[in-house]
Design a protein around this motif. Structure first.
Motif: not given
Lengths: 386, 237
Positions: A6, A370, A230-231, A234, A361, A364, B87-94, A377, B131, B96-97, A2, A373, B135-136, B142, B133
């Motif tokens: 990062a 994913d 990704e977006d 954002a 990445r 993933r 919301r528009r978070i970055f779905p595949r980033m953790t 979304e 840690m 923290e990222e 994990a 998801i 998107g999960t 979110q 993602k």
């Protein structure tokens, strides 16, 4: 695991003893195999090795655009053409202006110039397509690739049209240093050929490319590319300048196409629009996708497989290496090499869409959970914005 | 002191005039809510301020600088941080990222770590999932992440677009409590909400939008007790 995810792709860069050993074997093979083939007088294979190197550079360059920034470019070969044509044309102008003495230095001095020309072409392509994405972007880039090829075919005063460059009676000058190697490393039966010399130059350029692209991947710009992929909204909302971030992707990707182009032009000594057709663009995209988008070892491996495999099939088929296969049967096998190649692509994409050596990445991103998801979304977003 | 002043803003979507002369203000330390029906122009107002849309006419002044028509990343640089709709978070980033991306324009490593600690204190759930993602995460998580990502940029004005959208009532309550906490720490907030009752309950002042114009304005409490607002937006007869 994990923690290593990062940061962009730093995890993939952690070097274990096994990896060291693997890299060692690969380096040894890369340096040694062409010498082996050369001493067997198999000049054809030496050339194939050089060609694989050129494609490695192209795939790594396109990987910046497609793999990192997520912008599908179906006209990448245009930058390769720009590098080749600008290198050869400016070289011949240089020889006219400074005399024959400039010849040996033409390649070395024009290497950065060709890279710059290609990078500027990248910006020229990038600016009008800033607002496009996905399918539309792909179509426009495809058109751009065709425009460059068609201009190269029809602007005869500059490019000599379909007859290619250099014009009759002229030669692309060999770079300084080549003759020295050919003189000093030719021993007895072993001839250090110009192809072998070019192979090592290309190999060094590939190393430079890998070093540079790796630095990019872990940079601020690299993170901006991931966020943009990704977006887009954002990404803009956290302060990323979408315009410049996209243009950097196009120009830095194009730059390596230009370097590969001038190198190819000076190595082969002849360029014509035929070398830069749409199929070549598709091949480079296949290399990146097959190897694994966003992954440096992946893109390199994809290039080696796609550029090398058909030729290796042909070579093995014709060479009589396999007992019971005669030369004529072998020739038949060789004729089917693109069929084998096509089947390989289909099977790979069905069984391993993330590519052979995916970036952690990107793997993933293609993970089925994913997709669920993301679908959920986007459904949520679209229903909310109704 | 007024930190954001919007005057006579006109914004078009193609031929359609979505904003027909919006004027509003946000003062230091305030929570200001924009409420209204679907298509009234609430989100369009936020998007015009944040630079996603360019106004045809009107002024936007932020801390004395005109910012109308600046691209989104420039507006972010000025310190106006938008937490986008959906919301528009970055779905595949953790997690923290995602938070690190929020601090994209900052270079002070110690400060960034401090901000992240602050986000984790405000949203302990995010620390547990750091840690995982983006998107999960659940919808509420979110929204926490999107808000936290906004905080990472040390906003001088935080704009939230429909933070309650699609969330369970308990979660909405929790989100609104956090908005008040943030505001108590001194961050001015411009809030766009369909949930008029909650948005006005926490707001110092509010504006009611109707088809691209401002129909009413007043204090949060004043609007909550306004008869027209009660009938139209709070579902009372």
């Amino acid at each position: 695991m994990a923690k290593m995810d990062a940061k962009t792709n730093v995890g993939a860069a952690r070097i274990t003893p096994v990896k060291w050993a693997l890299y060692g074997v690969l380096a040894l093979a890369a340096v040694g195999l062409p010498i082996v083939f050369q001493s067997m007088h198999n000049y054809f294979m030496v050339r194939i090795f050089g060609l694989m190197g050129v494609y490695v550079m192209l795939a790594l360059g396109l990987n910046i655009v497609v793999g990192y920034a997520g912008l599908l470019d179906l006209g990448y070969i245009a930058f390769y053409a720009m590098g080749a044509y600008s290198g050869v044309i400016i070289g011949s102008v240089g020889v006219k202006a400074f005399g024959q003495g400039f010849g040996p230095w033409a390649y070395w001095t024009l290497l950065p110039a060709a890279a710059l020309v290609a990078a500027c072409t990248g910006i020229a392509l990038g600016t009008p397509v800033l607002r496009l994405k996905g399918d539309y972007l792909a179509i426009v880039t495809l058109g751009f690739g065709e425009i460059v090829r068609i201009v190269a075919t029809n602007w005869s005063q500059l490019t000599n049209g379909a007859a290619g460059l250099p014009r009759a009676g002229q030669l692309v000058p060999s770079p300084a240093g080549q003759q020295w190697f050919m003189d000093h490393f030719t021993k007895g039966n072993f001839a250090f050929s110009s192809d072998l010399w070019w192979y090592y130059v290309i190999g060094l350029l590939c190393l430079v490319t890998v070093f540079f692209v790796r630095r990019l991947d872990n940079s601020r710009l690299g993170r901006a590319w991931v966020a943009m992929r990704e977006d887009m909204v954002a990404a803009a909302s956290v302060g990323i300048n979408i315009t410049t971030t996209k243009l950097w992707a196009f120009s830095l990707g194009a730059l390596w196409g230009g370097i590969a182009g001038i190198t190819y032009g000076y190595w082969v000594g002849f360029i014509s629009p035929e070398s830069f057709n749409f199929f070549e663009s598709v091949l480079v995209v296949c290399m990146v996708v097959l190897g694994g988008m966003g992954s440096i070892p992946g893109a390199a491996l994809g290039a080696i497989i796609i550029a090398g495999l058909p030729e290796i099939i042909r070579y093995v088929g014709q060479g009589g290496f396999i007992p019971g296969i005669t030369a004529s049967m072998g020739a038949n096998i060789a004729n089917y090499r693109y069929l084998v190649f096509g089947l390989l692509m289909v099977v790979m994409m069905a069984l391993r869409p993330q590519g052979i050596l995916p970036s952690s990445r990107r793997a993933r991103e293609l993970h089925p959970e994913d997709e669920a998801i993301l679908e959920e979304e986007s459904a949520e977003i679209s229903s909310a914005s109704m | 002191m007024t930190i954001l002043r919007v005057e006579n803003l006109h914004t078009f979507y193609g031929q359609i005039e979505a904003l027909k002369g919006i004027s509003l203000e946000v003062n230091e330390g305030e929570i200001v809510s924009l409420i209204g029906a679907n298509g009234a122009g609430k989100s369009t107002t936020l998007k015009t301020i944040s630079g996603q849309l360019v106004p045809v006419e009107g002024r936007i002044d932020f801390m004395g600088d005109g910012i109308a028509g600046l691209p989104a990343h420039k507006v972010t640089e000025k310190g106006i941080i938008q937490v986008p709709e959906g919301r528009r978070i970055f779905p595949r980033m953790t997690v923290e990222e995602n938070l690190e991306m929020g601090a994209f324009l900052r270079k002070d490593k110690a400060g960034i770590a401090e901000s992240m600690e602050r986000v984790f204190t405000l949203f302990p759930r995010l620390r547990e999932r750091r840690m995982q993602k983006g998107g999960t995460l659940s919808g509420g998580e979110q929204q926490m992440l999107a808000t936290g990502r906004g905080m990472m940029a040390t906003p001088k004005l935080l704009m939230l677009d429909e933070p309650s959208m699609g969330l369970a009532p308990v979660v909405v309550e929790m989100i609104f409590e956090t908005i008040q906490k943030l505001n108590a720490e001194g961050v001015p907030i411009l809030l766009v909400e369909q949930n008029a009752a909650m948005a006005l309950a926490i707001a110092h002042r509010g504006y009611v939008l109707e088809t691209g114009t401002i129909a009413l304005e007043g204090t949060g409490r004043g609007l909550l007790t306004n008869e027209r607002v009660r009938k139209t937006y709070l579902g009372e007869s």
